[in-house]
Write an enzyme that holds these catalytic residues in place. Structure first.
Site, PDB file in Angstrom:
ATOM      1  N   PRO A  39       0.833  -1.208   0.000  1.00  0.00           N
ATOM      2  CA  PRO A  39       0.000   0.000   0.000  1.00  0.00           C
ATOM      3  C   PRO A  39       0.868   1.259   0.000  1.00  0.00           C
ATOM      4  O   PRO A  39       1.820   1.351   0.778  1.00  0.00           O
ATOM      5  CB  PRO A  39      -0.788  -0.112   1.317  1.00  0.00           C
ATOM      6  CG  PRO A  39       0.015  -1.025   2.185  1.00  0.00           C
ATOM      7  CD  PRO A  39       0.739  -1.952   1.271  1.00  0.00           C
ATOM      8  N   THR A  41       0.447   5.533  -0.167  1.00  0.00           N
ATOM      9  CA  THR A  41      -0.289   6.788  -0.237  1.00  0.00           C
ATOM     10  C   THR A  41       0.289   7.666  -1.338  1.00  0.00           C
ATOM     11  O   THR A  41       1.510   7.828  -1.424  1.00  0.00           O
ATOM     12  CB  THR A  41      -0.184   7.482   1.140  1.00  0.00           C
ATOM     13  OG1 THR A  41      -0.972   6.724   2.042  1.00  0.00           O
ATOM     14  CG2 THR A  41      -0.678   8.909   1.110  1.00  0.00           C
ATOM     15  N   GLN A 114      -6.816  -0.716   1.068  1.00  0.00           N
ATOM     16  CA  GLN A 114      -6.289  -0.602   2.432  1.00  0.00           C
ATOM     17  C   GLN A 114      -7.133   0.434   3.174  1.00  0.00           C
ATOM     18  O   GLN A 114      -7.147   1.614   2.800  1.00  0.00           O
ATOM     19  CB  GLN A 114      -4.815  -0.193   2.462  1.00  0.00           C
ATOM     20  CG  GLN A 114      -4.285  -0.361   3.901  1.00  0.00           C
ATOM     21  CD  GLN A 114      -2.924   0.226   4.157  1.00  0.00           C
ATOM     22  OE1 GLN A 114      -2.662   1.373   3.782  1.00  0.00           O
ATOM     23  NE2 GLN A 114      -2.057  -0.529   4.808  1.00  0.00           N
ATOM     24  N   HIS A 188      -5.630  -1.312   7.887  1.00  0.00           N
ATOM     25  CA  HIS A 188      -4.331  -0.688   8.198  1.00  0.00           C
ATOM     26  C   HIS A 188      -4.163  -0.618   9.714  1.00  0.00           C
ATOM     27  O   HIS A 188      -4.604   0.328  10.356  1.00  0.00           O
ATOM     28  CB  HIS A 188      -4.259   0.702   7.580  1.00  0.00           C
ATOM     29  CG  HIS A 188      -2.868   1.265   7.529  1.00  0.00           C
ATOM     30  ND1 HIS A 188      -1.814   0.728   8.242  1.00  0.00           N
ATOM     31  CD2 HIS A 188      -2.351   2.312   6.828  1.00  0.00           C
ATOM     32  CE1 HIS A 188      -0.713   1.429   7.987  1.00  0.00           C
ATOM     33  NE2 HIS A 188      -1.018   2.396   7.129  1.00  0.00           N
ATOM     34  N   GLY A 189      -3.527  -1.628  10.238  1.00  0.00           N
ATOM     35  CA  GLY A 189      -3.288  -1.672  11.682  1.00  0.00           C
ATOM     36  C   GLY A 189      -1.849  -1.350  12.024  1.00  0.00           C
ATOM     37  O   GLY A 189      -1.405  -1.625  13.143  1.00  0.00           O
ATOM     38  N   TYR A 193      -0.688   4.395  13.178  1.00  0.00           N
ATOM     39  CA  TYR A 193      -2.024   4.974  13.028  1.00  0.00           C
ATOM     40  C   TYR A 193      -2.979   4.366  14.075  1.00  0.00           C
ATOM     41  O   TYR A 193      -2.547   3.669  14.973  1.00  0.00           O
ATOM     42  CB  TYR A 193      -2.499   4.813  11.577  1.00  0.00           C
ATOM     43  CG  TYR A 193      -1.542   5.506  10.619  1.00  0.00           C
ATOM     44  CD1 TYR A 193      -1.358   6.887  10.698  1.00  0.00           C
ATOM     45  CD2 TYR A 193      -0.775   4.792   9.707  1.00  0.00           C
ATOM     46  CE1 TYR A 193      -0.445   7.531   9.863  1.00  0.00           C
ATOM     47  CE2 TYR A 193       0.138   5.430   8.868  1.00  0.00           C
ATOM     48  CZ  TYR A 193       0.299   6.799   8.952  1.00  0.00           C
ATOM     49  OH  TYR A 193       1.193   7.449   8.149  1.00  0.00           O
ATOM     50  N   ARG A 240      -2.676  -5.384   8.352  1.00  0.00           N
ATOM     51  CA  ARG A 240      -1.270  -4.967   8.418  1.00  0.00           C
ATOM     52  C   ARG A 240      -0.928  -4.557   9.843  1.00  0.00           C
ATOM     53  O   ARG A 240      -1.705  -3.830  10.476  1.00  0.00           O
ATOM     54  CB  ARG A 240      -1.012  -3.804   7.451  1.00  0.00           C
ATOM     55  CG  ARG A 240       0.468  -3.607   7.204  1.00  0.00           C
ATOM     56  CD  ARG A 240       0.753  -2.697   6.042  1.00  0.00           C
ATOM     57  NE  ARG A 240       1.953  -3.166   5.368  1.00  0.00           N
ATOM     58  CZ  ARG A 240       2.778  -2.390   4.683  1.00  0.00           C
ATOM     59  NH1 ARG A 240       2.543  -1.098   4.557  1.00  0.00           N
ATOM     60  NH2 ARG A 240       3.843  -2.892   4.106  1.00  0.00           N
ATOM     61  N   GLY A 330       7.058  -2.091  -2.415  1.00  0.00           N
ATOM     62  CA  GLY A 330       6.476  -0.764  -2.518  1.00  0.00           C
ATOM     63  C   GLY A 330       7.228   0.076  -3.529  1.00  0.00           C
ATOM     64  O   GLY A 330       6.859   0.136  -4.719  1.00  0.00           O
ATOM     65  N   ARG A 331       8.310   0.702  -3.067  1.00  0.00           N
ATOM     66  CA  ARG A 331       9.049   1.623  -3.934  1.00  0.00           C
ATOM     67  C   ARG A 331       9.476   1.003  -5.261  1.00  0.00           C
ATOM     68  O   ARG A 331       9.371   1.674  -6.311  1.00  0.00           O
ATOM     69  CB  ARG A 331      10.219   2.221  -3.147  1.00  0.00           C
ATOM     70  CG  ARG A 331       9.742   3.185  -2.062  1.00  0.00           C
ATOM     71  CD  ARG A 331      10.782   3.451  -1.006  1.00  0.00           C
ATOM     72  NE  ARG A 331      11.051   2.266  -0.179  1.00  0.00           N
ATOM     73  CZ  ARG A 331      11.833   2.261   0.884  1.00  0.00           C
ATOM     74  NH1 ARG A 331      12.442   3.374   1.262  1.00  0.00           N
ATOM     75  NH2 ARG A 331      12.021   1.148   1.578  1.00  0.00           N
TER      76      ARG A 331
HETATM   77  C1  LIG Z   1       5.267   6.917  -0.958  1.00  0.00           C
HETATM   78  C2  LIG Z   1       4.935   5.872   0.058  1.00  0.00           C
HETATM   79  C3  LIG Z   1       3.657   5.830   0.597  1.00  0.00           C
HETATM   80  C4  LIG Z   1       3.316   4.849   1.545  1.00  0.00           C
HETATM   81  N1  LIG Z   1       2.029   4.785   2.004  1.00  0.00           N
HETATM   82  C5  LIG Z   1       1.633   3.734   2.785  1.00  0.00           C
HETATM   83  C6  LIG Z   1       0.259   3.541   3.108  1.00  0.00           C
HETATM   84  O1  LIG Z   1      -0.647   4.260   2.680  1.00  0.00           O
HETATM   85  N2  LIG Z   1      -0.046   2.484   3.895  1.00  0.00           N
HETATM   86  C7  LIG Z   1       0.911   1.638   4.394  1.00  0.00           C
HETATM   87  O2  LIG Z   1       0.581   0.691   5.117  1.00  0.00           O
HETATM   88  N3  LIG Z   1       2.216   1.795   4.073  1.00  0.00           N
HETATM   89  C8  LIG Z   1       2.599   2.794   3.263  1.00  0.00           C
HETATM   90  N4  LIG Z   1       3.904   2.901   2.865  1.00  0.00           N
HETATM   91  C9  LIG Z   1       4.871   1.860   3.266  1.00  0.00           C
HETATM   92  C10 LIG Z   1       4.977   0.764   2.199  1.00  0.00           C
HETATM   93  O3  LIG Z   1       3.775   0.025   2.139  1.00  0.00           O
HETATM   94  C11 LIG Z   1       6.142  -0.205   2.491  1.00  0.00           C
HETATM   95  O4  LIG Z   1       5.955  -0.768   3.774  1.00  0.00           O
HETATM   96  C12 LIG Z   1       7.501   0.498   2.461  1.00  0.00           C
HETATM   97  O5  LIG Z   1       7.610   1.334   1.317  1.00  0.00           O
HETATM   98  C13 LIG Z   1       8.638  -0.526   2.457  1.00  0.00           C
HETATM   99  O6  LIG Z   1       8.590  -1.352   1.323  1.00  0.00           O
HETATM  100  P1  LIG Z   1       9.592  -1.111   0.059  1.00  0.00           P
HETATM  101  O7  LIG Z   1      11.001  -1.108   0.617  1.00  0.00           O
HETATM  102  O8  LIG Z   1       9.351  -2.283  -0.845  1.00  0.00           O
HETATM  103  O9  LIG Z   1       9.239   0.211  -0.529  1.00  0.00           O
HETATM  104  C14 LIG Z   1       4.277   3.889   1.956  1.00  0.00           C
HETATM  105  C15 LIG Z   1       5.569   3.952   1.412  1.00  0.00           C
HETATM  106  C16 LIG Z   1       5.895   4.914   0.463  1.00  0.00           C
HETATM  107  C17 LIG Z   1       7.280   4.905  -0.129  1.00  0.00           C
END
Ligand SMILES: Cc1cc2nc3c(=O)[nH]c(=O)nc-3n(C[C@H](O)[C@H](O)[C@H](O)COP(=O)(O)O)c2cc1C
Length: 361
Positions: A39, A41, A114, A188-189, A193, A240, A330-331
């Site tokens: 997920p 944002t 989410q 989203h736990g 938050y 989560r 994610g990224r």
């Molecule tokens: C731009 C951005 C927005 C994120 N928004 C959320 C979100 O809305 N909900 C959430 O649970 N995690 C959020 N995360 C965390 C990611 O879900 C993930 O846990 C984190 O990026 C690590 O994974 P990665 O190394 O593969 O990016 C966000 C991360 C990034 C980079």
């Protein structure tokens, strides 16, 4: 079991092959591979916190993932803590999500919303001048993210009789998600938050039935799970969690008992999965005896999604070692919309940088 590869599709290299094994999640879902879109944002919602039409192509391009989890989507107006985050509490928002879920399905994918309430990680500017709500009146300090010139303040502690209705609002958002065409929801736990605020001693100082003991501190999170599963079924519900406090939250040795209690109760509920919320899953926590994902694996019998700075090879290694059942990225998925195909054929991956958040590619 190796995946049957259609003629003409290149077999993945052995180092990443575990990512391409299907997983039967439950009677409702079999995922074609072990790659989950984490997920994220994006702060691109339009008027009325309706998702932007640009999100249709954004999510559809990533439909080759075994499962997509969307950006955090707020369950009601006081759940907002960032600009332009979409919601799932009005008819217009539900209508705005429909083309997104349809496009993902047309492209062969599965998508969970989410569902999110930020609790104290907010500011009166988002709340019509009201203070944010939280389990206890314990302030975060420092400048508020993505809102220059504003500081976090002291939240208002929820009255006891406001807590079950908040859980019920998660259930309503889940029902709305199904009406919008989502296959399910991820609660989203994690990440500091509101649900996480109940689960950690630093942010939960309550003396009623929702604080003080592991059983009480897990009561609201379990009420949310029960409201959501009653609305849409346990097979369509993921959760989560951040047992390792790392974001908007200091940890405490006693927190481990709360999470152990919660995870034991979740075992009985048969939800689709539990998902680690963390940015770097190599981070260890003394009070958890290791990483957050290892803690979840040790104390929970169901499906575990690992997440946090995995590469294709480190994710595949975590699967092979049995440390998790799915890996969320994610990224890398922001930087590489075609991540699944690129990993499968061993193509080079583009490096993520924050500038990529400006648009929804
Ligand atoms: C731009 C951005 C927005 C994120 N928004 C959320 C979100 O809305 N909900 C959430 O649970 N995690 C959020 N995360 C965390 C990611 O879900 C993930 O846990 C984190 O990026 C690590 O994974 P990665 O190394 O593969 O990016 C966000 C991360 C990034 C980079």
């Amino acid at each position: 079991m190796p995946e049957r590869i259609a003629e003409g599709v290149q077999l993945p290299d052995a180092a990443v092959a575990p990512l391409f094994e299907p997983l039967r999640l439950n009677d409702t879902f079999t995922l074609p591979n072990r790659i989950v879109m984490a997920p994220m944002t994006r702060c691109k919602a339009i008027e009325g916190l309706v998702p932007t039409p640009d999100a249709v192509a954004y999510y559809a391009r990533r439909a080759a993932c075994g499962l997509i989890t969307t950006e955090g989507t707020i369950i009601r107006p006081d759940g907002q803590g960032y600009p332009d985050t979409p919601g799932l509490f009005t008819d217009a928002q539900v209508a705005g999500w429909r083309p997104i879920t349809a496009a993902v399905h047309d492209a062969g994918g599965r998508i969970f919303a989410q569902i999110w309430h930020v609790g104290r990680v907010s500011h009166p500017v988002y709340l019509g001048g009201e203070a944010p709500i939280a389990p206890s009146a314990v302030a975060l300090s420092g400048p508020i993210k993505r809102l220059p010139g504003h500081e976090y303040g002291t939240p208002r502690a929820l009255e006891t009789d406001e807590i079950q209705p908040l859980a019920d609002d998660f259930g309503q958002a889940a029902a709305n998600a199904r009406a919008a065409g989502f296959d399910g929801v991820e609660i989203h736990g994690a990440n500091g938050y509101i649900i996480d605020q109940f689960l950690h001693h630093d942010s939960n100082r309550r003396t009623d039935d929702y604080g003080g003991t592991p059983e009480n501190m897990a009561r609201f999170p379990l009420a949310v799970v029960d409201a959501v599963t009653a609305a849409i079924g346990a097979d369509r519900t993921g959760l989560r969690l951040s047992p390792g406090a790392y974001h908007y939250m200091p940890g405490n040795d006693a927190d481990a008992d709360v999470f152990r209690h919660l995870l034991a109760r979740l075992d009985d509920r048969g939800i689709a999965y539990v998902h680690t919320g963390i940015f770097d899953d190599s981070q260890t926590f003394d009070y958890l005896g290791g990483t957050a994902t290892a803690f979840l694996r040790r104390h929970y019998r169901g499906t575990v999604i690992a997440c946090g700075s995995y590469t294709p090879t480190s994710g595949a290694a975590a699967l092979s070692a049995g440390r998790c059942d799915l890996v969320a990225y994610g990224r890398p998925l922001i930087a590489n919309p075609d991540f699944v195909a690129q990993v499968r054929r061993g193509a080079p991956l583009r490096e993520y940088d924050e500038g990529m958040l400006a648009t929804l590619e």
